[in-house]
Write a protein that holds these residues in place. Structure first.
Motif, PDB file in Angstrom:
ATOM      1  N   LEU A 113      21.835 -31.264  15.700  1.00 17.33           N
ATOM      2  CA  LEU A 113      21.943 -32.502  14.930  1.00 17.33           C
ATOM      3  C   LEU A 113      21.330 -33.673  15.692  1.00 17.33           C
ATOM      4  N   ARG A 114      21.613 -33.764  16.986  1.00 21.70           N
ATOM      5  CA  ARG A 114      21.060 -34.853  17.791  1.00 21.70           C
ATOM      6  C   ARG A 114      19.540 -34.732  17.921  1.00 21.70           C
ATOM      7  N   LEU A 115      19.042 -33.517  18.092  1.00 21.04           N
ATOM      8  CA  LEU A 115      17.594 -33.327  18.156  1.00 21.04           C
ATOM      9  C   LEU A 115      16.933 -33.733  16.842  1.00 21.04           C
ATOM     10  N   GLN A 144      14.449 -12.273   7.027  1.00 19.41           N
ATOM     11  CA  GLN A 144      13.442 -11.450   6.372  1.00 19.41           C
ATOM     12  C   GLN A 144      12.415 -12.311   5.648  1.00 19.41           C
ATOM     13  N   GLN A 145      12.877 -13.363   4.991  1.00 22.48           N
ATOM     14  CA  GLN A 145      11.983 -14.199   4.197  1.00 22.48           C
ATOM     15  C   GLN A 145      11.132 -15.127   5.053  1.00 22.48           C
ATOM     16  N   ASN A 146      11.739 -15.728   6.079  1.00 26.94           N
ATOM     17  CA  ASN A 146      11.062 -16.800   6.812  1.00 26.94           C
ATOM     18  C   ASN A 146      10.356 -16.349   8.084  1.00 26.94           C
ATOM     19  N   GLY A 149      14.930 -26.933  12.285  1.00 32.40           N
ATOM     20  CA  GLY A 149      14.962 -25.963  11.197  1.00 32.40           C
ATOM     21  C   GLY A 149      16.349 -25.709  10.649  1.00 32.40           C
ATOM     22  N   GLY A 150      17.294 -26.578  10.961  1.00 33.38           N
ATOM     23  CA  GLY A 150      18.663 -26.414  10.482  1.00 33.38           C
ATOM     24  C   GLY A 150      19.657 -26.721  11.585  1.00 33.38           C
ATOM     25  N   ASP A 194      12.443 -22.391  15.842  1.00 26.28           N
ATOM     26  CA  ASP A 194      12.329 -23.821  15.538  1.00 26.28           C
ATOM     27  C   ASP A 194      13.166 -24.655  16.505  1.00 26.28           C
ATOM     28  N   THR A 195      14.385 -24.207  16.761  1.00 27.95           N
ATOM     29  CA  THR A 195      15.242 -24.946  17.692  1.00 27.95           C
ATOM     30  C   THR A 195      14.669 -24.907  19.102  1.00 27.95           C
TER      31      THR A 195
END
Length: 411
Positions: free
Chosen positions: A359-361, A145-147, A369-370, A378-379
């Motif tokens: 993690l590798r990216l 909702q926020q992002n 983005g996490g 983002d991914t």
């Protein structure tokens, strides 16, 4: 229930079909320019008269529309509809992910009394609602909702002013959104949603909020935000009233022994007599219920689809969407993956594998983005950028086994 200011009662289905046509128009900038109406300020002055004539108060108009500016970012977003551009196995893998299955089980455990009540009141299977909730808003995740959501009034104002087609529809949805504020059900600040104005746990359009939404938690207002009760109860009502959901029937089954040329609506008993059986070898539990055969792609899995599959499709016109929702609902409740793979497909990554890929990216300089195992925009952008850099084809942003294997090899 009377439909408020929505010509021909546009549904989510109509909205998504409309978006496809809009994409074709915006592919040609000359067409978009030729369709441009008068300036926004002039349109707003004219639309004010229309809104007040529809009963919107002067106070609400001034509060919401007095200084509003159109969100022009909505127009590029109208072009791409992923339901119609991905291979079906990619589409399903992205949505029937380990993260959504695990999070769906937790959401069910947390809200089991609510789902039991909905099943009793409406007859809609909990798996279906869980899947809709998971795909539409990641089970009401506040970060989504926020992002990823935006104020809906600038979006709807832009569409009502300058959409190339069905401008009357967008004007009606803007009136509906204003009426929600007028009734005190919400505020402009709370009303954040998608580029098209869909909001909350299960992404209601304003028309659905007004005409299908109801106060299921008894707090005195109707809201798709906050507690999920109103959103999930009203979504079940939508599936029953507009989708003609059948109480007590499953959406359908993966089957074997089917000929792709078979057509028509038959009972499960008739399909069995024709040599069609469930792929898992189990009997059809309701032999007198009816279903239609669907083979999405040659040599892939085949399905018998009952009325409740099409009830889900009333929420979104894409067959891929409906199949992903139905399959995700089954997986949350413990069912296995499809037995027959899609041609050229690969299995979906596990949660741990997605986290490893992220993690590798990230370590390679591509921001995902996490690293929580959720594959969002983002991914997908990070994957696509990595594919382009490494010369991997197609550069489609799909993070599967091939991308993970290449990441493990290093640069």
């Amino acid at each position: 229930m009377k439909l408020l200011d929505s010509p021909k009662a546009p549904s989510r289905r109509m909205l998504l079909q409309y978006a496809l046509g809009a994409g074709a128009l915006f592919a040609d900038p000359l067409i978009a320019l030729a369709a441009a109406p008068p300036g926004f300020d002039q349109w707003r002055a004219n639309f004010r008269k229309h809104a007040l004539a529809k009963g919107i108060s002067e106070a609400t108009w001034t509060r919401v529309m007095g200084r509003i500016e159109p969100d022009m970012s909505v127009f590029p977003q109208m072009v791409a509809q992923p339901e119609f551009s991905e291979q079906i196995w990619q589409y399903i893998n992205r949505r029937v992910s380990d993260w959504r299955i695990i999070a769906g089980k937790k959401a069910l455990q947390k809200n089991e009394p609510l789902f039991a009540r909905i099943e009793k009141d409406f007859g809609v299977e909990r798996g279906t609602l869980l899947a809709l909730w998971g795909v539409e808003s990641a089970y009401g995740d506040p970060q989504v909702q926020q992002n990823h959501m935006h104020p809906v009034f600038p979006s709807l104002a832009a569409l009502a002013w300058n959409a190339p087609r069905r401008r009357a529809y967008w004007e009606s949805e803007l009136i509906n959104a204003l009426r929600i504020v007028d009734r005190g059900w919400s505020s402009p600040e709370e009303m954040r949603g998608s580029w098209a104005g869909a909001m909350g746990h299960t992404q209601w359009m304003p028309e659905v909020w007004l005409n299908v939404g109801f106060d299921y938690d008894g707090d005195g207002r109707v809201s798709p935000f906050g507690k999920p009760d109103d959103a999930l109860g009203s979504t079940a009502k939508f599936l029953v009233n507009r989708g003609k959901y059948h109480r007590g029937e499953h959406w359908g089954y993966e089957v074997s022994g089917a000929s792709g040329s078979a057509r028509g609506n038959r009972t499960y008993a008739a399909w069995s007599s024709a040599g069609v059986s469930r792929a898992d070898g189990q009997p059809f539990p309701q032999p007198n219920a009816s279903a239609q055969l669907w083979v999405p792609v040659p040599d892939g899995p085949a399905f018998l689809l009952g009325p409740n599959f099409y009830a889900v499709r009333s929420y979104n016109p894409s067959m891929n969407y409906a199949l992903a929702i139905c399959h995700l609902g089954d997986r949350i409740l413990g069912a296995p993956p499809f037995i027959q793979p899609f041609p050229g497909s690969e299995r979906a990554l596990t949660l741990a594998e997605v986290q490893e890929m992220q993690l590798r990216l990230t370590k390679a300089g591509f921001d995902t983005g996490g690293t929580d195992g959720r594959v969002g925009n983002d991914t997908m952008k990070a994957i696509r950028d990595y594919q382009v850099k490494m010369g991997l084809e197609p550069a489609d942003g799909y993070g599967g086994l091939k991308v993970l294997a290449r990441l493990r090899q290093g640069s």
